[in-house]
Design a protein around this motif. Structure first.
Motif, mmCIF file in Angstrom:
data_model
loop_
_atom_site.group_PDB
_atom_site.id
_atom_site.type_symbol
_atom_site.label_atom_id
_atom_site.label_comp_id
_atom_site.label_asym_id
_atom_site.label_seq_id
_atom_site.Cartn_x
_atom_site.Cartn_y
_atom_site.Cartn_z
ATOM 1 N N HIS A 1 0.836 -1.204 0.000
ATOM 2 C CA HIS A 1 0.000 0.000 0.000
ATOM 3 C C HIS A 1 0.872 1.255 0.000
ATOM 4 O O HIS A 1 0.716 2.115 -0.846
ATOM 5 N N TRP A 2 1.784 1.323 0.967
ATOM 6 C CA TRP A 2 2.722 2.441 1.045
ATOM 7 C C TRP A 2 4.039 2.068 0.393
ATOM 8 O O TRP A 2 4.468 0.922 0.463
ATOM 9 N N GLN A 3 4.687 3.072 -0.204
ATOM 10 C CA GLN A 3 6.045 2.915 -0.735
ATOM 11 C C GLN A 3 6.943 3.942 -0.042
ATOM 12 O O GLN A 3 6.516 5.073 0.209
ATOM 13 N N PRO B 1 21.683 16.866 0.130
ATOM 14 C CA PRO B 1 21.020 16.068 1.170
ATOM 15 C C PRO B 1 19.752 15.411 0.646
ATOM 16 O O PRO B 1 19.022 15.973 -0.167
ATOM 17 N N GLY B 2 19.486 14.194 1.149
ATOM 18 C CA GLY B 2 18.275 13.486 0.775
ATOM 19 C C GLY B 2 17.142 13.793 1.731
ATOM 20 O O GLY B 2 17.341 14.275 2.850
ATOM 21 N N ARG B 3 15.928 13.514 1.288
ATOM 22 C CA ARG B 3 14.727 13.685 2.102
ATOM 23 C C ARG B 3 13.929 12.385 2.069
ATOM 24 O O ARG B 3 13.626 11.871 0.979
ATOM 25 N N ALA B 4 13.609 11.852 3.233
ATOM 26 C CA ALA B 4 12.798 10.637 3.320
ATOM 27 C C ALA B 4 11.411 10.902 2.751
ATOM 28 O O ALA B 4 10.785 11.926 3.057
ATOM 29 N N LEU B 5 10.925 9.973 1.920
ATOM 30 C CA LEU B 5 9.649 10.157 1.231
ATOM 31 C C LEU B 5 8.748 8.943 1.437
ATOM 32 O O LEU B 5 9.216 7.824 1.641
ATOM 33 N N LEU B 6 7.451 9.189 1.330
ATOM 34 C CA LEU B 6 6.432 8.150 1.446
ATOM 35 C C LEU B 6 5.368 8.401 0.390
ATOM 36 O O LEU B 6 4.944 9.543 0.182
ATOM 37 N N TRP B 7 4.957 7.344 -0.305
ATOM 38 C CA TRP B 7 3.888 7.435 -1.301
ATOM 39 C C TRP B 7 2.830 6.371 -1.007
ATOM 40 O O TRP B 7 3.085 5.391 -0.305
#
Length: 475
Positions: A290-292, A306-312
């Motif tokens: 469901h989530w990625q 810098p990276g940013r944590a992501l959620l889809w």
């Protein structure tokens, strides 16, 4: 059996309320700073964590650059914040790639044969003494990249170049299975959920670049996930019937590091591009169906900066910027894995210290709708309304199931038609309603915990007089 009176209300799961989308902060997702990764005391040099799975972090520690490069695989946890050295006797260096439950995988190597550096795939269970050498006999080099459900995946080959065979293990060197499909020059398996495996393949003879692959335990089961419109693709995570990874639209994008996070549902045609405006590169690392979860970069050159944590949740527009939930003292982050409704990752603060962090993703909120048009929003309101009506109208009322039919719409959605008989009850206005039938049509879907929930519904009272004259289904 007494049922909640669906005649009066239907829970409509429409959205994950109070979340963070498009980089905007929402109340609802909460983060936890699990611990700060300490500097290992058994080896000189820095700590370079790679991946957080369920709170345990794996990576490498030591002097990994320059002429005196020397590094050991390490495991960090809440009870061992300075790390556990996984490097086994007989190996000069090692690297831990991934973890699941009580197991960790990676590679170890020695400097022999005039500078050649053959690797051996390694499996650990929490310390160096537990090591199992997974290296298949008859091959020169191997490495393990993913682990879950008693399976380990990676690659092996007979040269130190780029030619590799995708390999699946089940806890021993003798269990090695070659997953490389026919017609492929080189392949690697990057991850597994214990049932399926994902990775990448290359066929230089046809001048094709990397293609994302999905397996189900054998070479013959390979499915090419490479989507149209992309020059390259790779699959990095698998779970809940989904696969995730990244791809580049053009070869120039590939070399520049401009990648698009991708999600699949078992076929190339099912691919969805998760990349969003504001990021020059995005990567999806894991999914629960469901989530990625993954990471995004907004530097001018692909993965720079810098990276940013992501959620889809399946589309680019569903983007949730998890970095925005962290205190301002954190300058970068990445989301590595998702277990249930908890996302695990790493975050770096302004001093350079790396923290193991987690985010809790809330269950979706709800909207309730009664058959008479009364409308409730949110779980609290729905529960309050149900409690009140159970005390007033339905205290001694029973609902009896007469008929249920289900029609599936893919793996995650379905239509349920429920015909039920409701006993007589008295409305709040004093009207006595006789015993009668209803036909409830419900659209159901899986939430992020892979539990079924109602996402839409329509309740229709069955008119007995109309049913008598139904020319098709006379009662």
């Amino acid at each position: 059996m007494r049922f909640s009176p669906l005649k009066m209300s239907i829970v409509l799961i429409l959205s994950a309320g109070s979340i963070i989308r498009g980089g905007t902060t929402y109340a609802g997702i909460t983060y936890t700073d699990l611990y700060t990764l300490g500097t290992p005391v058994t080896i000189q040099g820095g700590a370079y964590p790679n991946r957080n799975t369920g709170g345990q972090v794996v990576g490498v520690a030591g002097n990994i650059f320059g002429a005196n490069a020397h590094f050991h695989a390490f495991l960090w946890s809440a009870t061992s914040t300075n790390g556990v050295d996984l490097n086994a006797l007989g190996f000069a260096d090692s690297y831990a790639s991934s973890a699941s439950g009580q197991q960790q995988v990676g590679r170890a190597l020695n400097y022999v044969d005039g500078g050649n550096v053959p690797n051996h795939a390694m499996l650990w269970s929490g310390d160096a003494a537990s090591v199992i050498d997974l290296h298949p006999s008859g091959l020169l080099t191997s490495a393990a990249f993913g682990v879950a459900g008693g399976q380990q995946v990676g690659s092996a080959g007979n040269d130190l170049g780029s030619t590799r065979r995708a390999i699946l293990w089940r806890g021993s060197a003798a269990s090695a299975i070659d997953l490389t499909p026919a017609g492929v020059d080189s392949a690697m398996a990057n991850n597994t959920d214990g049932i399926h495996q994902v990775g990448v393949a290359l066929n230089s003879k046809s001048n094709s670049y990397s293609h994302a692959l999905l397996w189900s335990g054998t070479a013959n089961s390979a499915v090419d996930l490479h989507p149209q419109g992309f020059a390259t693709s790779a699959a990095n995570g698998v779970g809940g019937g989904q696969q995730v990874g990244a791809g580049a639209k053009t070869i120039d994008d590939f070399y520049a590091g401009n990648y698009h996070a991708l999600v699949w549902n078992g076929t190339a045609a099912s691919e969805v591009d998760l990349s969003s405006a504001g990021f020059t590169a995005t990567f999806a690392n894991d999914t629960n169906g469901h989530w990625q979860v993954g990471v995004g970069y907004s530097g001018p050159d692909g993965i720079d900066g810098p990276g940013r944590a992501l959620l889809w949740s399946g589309t680019a527009s569903s983007l949730i910027d998890l970095q925005s939930t962290l205190p301002a003292s954190f300058v970068s982050s990445q989301a590595d894995t998702i277990v249930g409704d908890t996302v695990y990752g790493l975050a770096t603060d302004a001093s350079g210290s790396v923290h193991a962090v987690s985010w809790n993703v809330p269950e979706p909120s709800g909207v309730g709708l009664s058959v008479m048009g009364v409308h409730w929003r949110g779980k609290d309101a729905i529960v309050k309304a149900h409690a009140a009506f159970h005390e007033i109208m339905f205290k001694d009322c029973k609902t009896h199931t007469d008929e249920i039919s289900v029609r599936m719409l893919g793996a995650d959605y379905g239509i349920v038609v429920w015909v039920c008989t409701v006993d007589s009850f008295t409305t709040p206005s004093g009207t006595i309603l006789p015993k009668h039938q209803n036909r409830m049509t419900l659209v159901v879907g899986k939430n992020q915990k892979m539990h079924w929930q109602v996402v839409h519904g329509q309740n229709t009272p069955i008119d007995p007089e109309a049913a008598r004259f139904d020319p098709v289904n006379k009662r």
